[in-house]
Scaffold this active site. Structure first.
Site, PDB file in Angstrom:
ATOM      1  N   HIS A   1       0.794  -1.234   0.000  1.00  0.00           N
ATOM      2  CA  HIS A   1       0.000   0.000   0.000  1.00  0.00           C
ATOM      3  C   HIS A   1       0.823   1.278   0.000  1.00  0.00           C
ATOM      4  CE1 HIS A   1       1.015  -0.029   4.250  1.00  0.00           C
ATOM      5  NE2 HIS A   1       0.609   1.218   4.317  1.00  0.00           N
TER       6      HIS A   1
HETATM    7  C1  UD1 Z   1      -2.172   5.314   6.072  1.00  0.00           C
HETATM    8  C2  UD1 Z   1      -0.885   5.817   6.715  1.00  0.00           C
HETATM    9  C3  UD1 Z   1       0.198   4.758   6.576  1.00  0.00           C
HETATM   10  C4  UD1 Z   1      -0.268   3.432   7.109  1.00  0.00           C
HETATM   11  C5  UD1 Z   1      -1.578   3.053   6.408  1.00  0.00           C
HETATM   12  C6  UD1 Z   1      -2.139   1.764   6.901  1.00  0.00           C
HETATM   13  C7  UD1 Z   1      -0.431   8.241   6.605  1.00  0.00           C
HETATM   14  C8  UD1 Z   1       0.398   9.260   5.952  1.00  0.00           C
HETATM   15  N1  UD1 Z   1      -0.383   7.027   6.052  1.00  0.00           N
HETATM   16  O1  UD1 Z   1      -1.929   5.150   4.681  1.00  0.00           O
HETATM   17  O2  UD1 Z   1       1.326   5.159   7.322  1.00  0.00           O
HETATM   18  O3  UD1 Z   1       0.706   2.463   6.860  1.00  0.00           O
HETATM   19  O4  UD1 Z   1      -2.531   4.086   6.659  1.00  0.00           O
HETATM   20  O5  UD1 Z   1      -3.281   1.422   6.172  1.00  0.00           O
HETATM   21  O6  UD1 Z   1      -1.071   8.518   7.595  1.00  0.00           O
HETATM   22  N2  UD1 Z   1      -9.358   4.472   1.952  1.00  0.00           N
HETATM   23  C9  UD1 Z   1     -10.562   3.813   1.903  1.00  0.00           C
HETATM   24  N3  UD1 Z   1     -11.131   3.439   3.091  1.00  0.00           N
HETATM   25  C10 UD1 Z   1     -10.559   3.689   4.295  1.00  0.00           C
HETATM   26  C11 UD1 Z   1      -9.312   4.363   4.322  1.00  0.00           C
HETATM   27  C12 UD1 Z   1      -8.722   4.740   3.154  1.00  0.00           C
HETATM   28  O7  UD1 Z   1     -11.114   3.567   0.857  1.00  0.00           O
HETATM   29  O8  UD1 Z   1     -11.123   3.308   5.340  1.00  0.00           O
HETATM   30  C13 UD1 Z   1      -8.723   4.861   0.669  1.00  0.00           C
HETATM   31  C14 UD1 Z   1      -9.014   6.285   0.307  1.00  0.00           C
HETATM   32  O9  UD1 Z   1      -9.196   6.382  -1.039  1.00  0.00           O
HETATM   33  C15 UD1 Z   1      -7.743   7.014   0.681  1.00  0.00           C
HETATM   34  C16 UD1 Z   1      -6.687   5.963   0.465  1.00  0.00           C
HETATM   35  O10 UD1 Z   1      -7.306   4.727   0.796  1.00  0.00           O
HETATM   36  O11 UD1 Z   1      -7.553   8.135  -0.125  1.00  0.00           O
HETATM   37  C17 UD1 Z   1      -5.492   6.148   1.327  1.00  0.00           C
HETATM   38  O12 UD1 Z   1      -5.853   6.341   2.696  1.00  0.00           O
HETATM   39  P1  UD1 Z   1      -4.948   7.271   3.647  1.00  0.00           P
HETATM   40  O13 UD1 Z   1      -5.493   7.274   5.038  1.00  0.00           O
HETATM   41  O14 UD1 Z   1      -4.712   8.584   3.001  1.00  0.00           O
HETATM   42  O15 UD1 Z   1      -3.553   6.568   3.618  1.00  0.00           O
HETATM   43  P2  UD1 Z   1      -3.120   5.043   3.638  1.00  0.00           P
HETATM   44  O16 UD1 Z   1      -2.529   4.716   2.333  1.00  0.00           O
HETATM   45  O17 UD1 Z   1      -4.184   4.159   4.182  1.00  0.00           O
END
Ligand code: UD1
Length: 356
Positions: free
Chosen positions: A200
């Site tokens: 991821h």
């Molecule tokens: C975040 C953390 C990362 C951690 C990871 C674990 C930061 C900078 N990054 O990254 O350190 O390793 O979480 O998962 O804080 N999304 C969904 N549903 C959700 C959550 C996210 O669909 O419940 C999708 C959204 O499109 C979002 C993307 O995933 O834009 C990324 O989510 P985000 O919280 O920005 O970062 P992660 O890649 O999950």
């Protein structure tokens, strides 16, 4: 003593759960704030249920967004709660955007912050988490490190020694507690032998060429051993958006994100794990399962030095070669690092209660 715990993203939940429970035993008054950074049922609620975390007292519902948006929204909404609740301490976990945002709020309001999983450094500032770690550790009051390399990093950065406490790894507390429960998890839907994949990191999934190279390598590996790939929403979006198809790889099984217990059961049974996660490097080290990390560096070097982890970087031919060796029984000898003993959260709670 009144503590507010702040969690936001999936890896925070298994770190906060044992600390919350250990503080409850010490009769500390506690509030739980979920920033809402992760919000899907299988990225958040299921973990609260399985880990026995109470329903959050507050949910800031910040959702997804750019780093600036996410950080700013947490700050604006968390500030109100801190002002209203006047905690003695705020406790933050790991290195996600919610961690740094909550810490910044408290630093400005002069509310002391304890950072659980402090001191880890990848020395790679292109990683958003590295920025979060550096800022959080500079402005937090008390720094709980999982291993001694964390202390060394903090001392090198000029942090006062009395602020640093090496307590061990709270994520391993949760693993040790829940491992017996994985016996009840049925894995009959999965192949008998498999390797487990997670992916991821923006550095792997946001760049089309890199993502394509990784998927092609996984396709080749899946001809040797079936692969189980619980896919993070970010990665699923990128695959769809870039029209990368897995249809020609029948043994590369893409599945939805899993609950804590199901994933742990798979980790334990896997022949090998291929990942870019931080926490999974630690869990596989504890379990002694060979782990190949698709990153050039790690903020958890102890998992490579004494554990079962190997850094692969972008060298996918090496990945295929090393995995083949593992499947032929050539595994690296691995040990569990000191203080990864299931008692880290108890040590934290004891330190906290003695501050009162
Ligand atoms: C975040 C953390 C990362 C951690 C990871 C674990 C930061 C900078 N990054 O990254 O350190 O390793 O979480 O998962 O804080 N999304 C969904 N549903 C959700 C959550 C996210 O669909 O419940 C999708 C959204 O499109 C979002 C993307 O995933 O834009 C990324 O989510 P985000 O919280 O920005 O970062 P992660 O890649 O999950």
């Amino acid at each position: 003593m009144k503590i507010i715990h702040v969690v936001g993203a999936r890896p925070n939940f298994m770190k906060a759960a044992p600390v919350y429970q250990a503080c409850a035993k010490q009769n500390i008054i506690q509030l739980l704030v979920h920033t809402g950074q992760h919000y899907d049922y299988n990225m958040s609620d299921i973990f609260f249920q399985q880990l026995g975390l109470p329903k959050p007292d507050f949910n800031l519902e910040v959702g997804s967004g750019s780093h600036a948006e996410q950080t700013a929204l947490v700050m604006m909404r968390f500030e109100k709660i801190v002002l209203e609740q006047q905690p003695d301490w705020v406790m933050v976990y790991g290195d996600v955007n919610s961690t740094v945002a909550a810490t910044l709020v408290c630093a400005k309001l002069l509310i002391p912050v304890a950072h659980v999983e402090a001191g880890l450094r990848s020395f790679d500032r292109r990683m958003p988490e590295e920025i979060n770690r550096l800022v959080t550790d500079q402005i937090a009051t008390l720094l709980f490190t999982p291993s001694i390399d964390g202390n060394e990093n903090l001392l090198r950065e000029g942090v006062a020694p009395e602020k640093i406490k090496c307590v061990g790894n709270v994520m391993i507390d949760t693993l040790i507690k829940f491992l017996p429960l994985t016996q009840k998890i049925s894995l009959t839907n999965y192949p008998n032998e498999f390797a487990l994949i997670t992916l991821h990191r923006p550095s792997n999934v946001d760049d089309e060429t890199t993502l394509e190279q990784i998927i092609n390598s996984l396709k080749r590996i899946s001809q040797q051993i079936p692969l189980i790939f619980p896919i993070h929403p970010r990665t699923r979006q990128r695959l769809t958006h870039k029209h990368i198809s897995l249809a020609d790889a029948p043994h590369l099984h893409l599945i939805d994100p899993l609950s804590y217990l199901e994933f742990l059961a798979l980790e334990q049974k896997a022949k090998a794990i291929i990942t870019d996660s931080g926490g999974i490097q630690e869990e596989s080290t504890y379990l002694g399962v060979p782990c190949f990390t698709l990153r050039e560096n790690t903020e958890r070097p102890i998992t490579v030095q004494v554990g079962s982890n190997t850094l692969i970087g972008f060298d996918y031919l090496r990945l295929e070669h090393e995995l083949k060796a593992v499947l032929m029984g050539q595994t690296k000898t691995a040990e569990v690092p000191p203080l990864w003993d299931g008692q880290a959260a108890e040590r934290i709670a004891e330190i906290m209660v003695n501050l009162a």
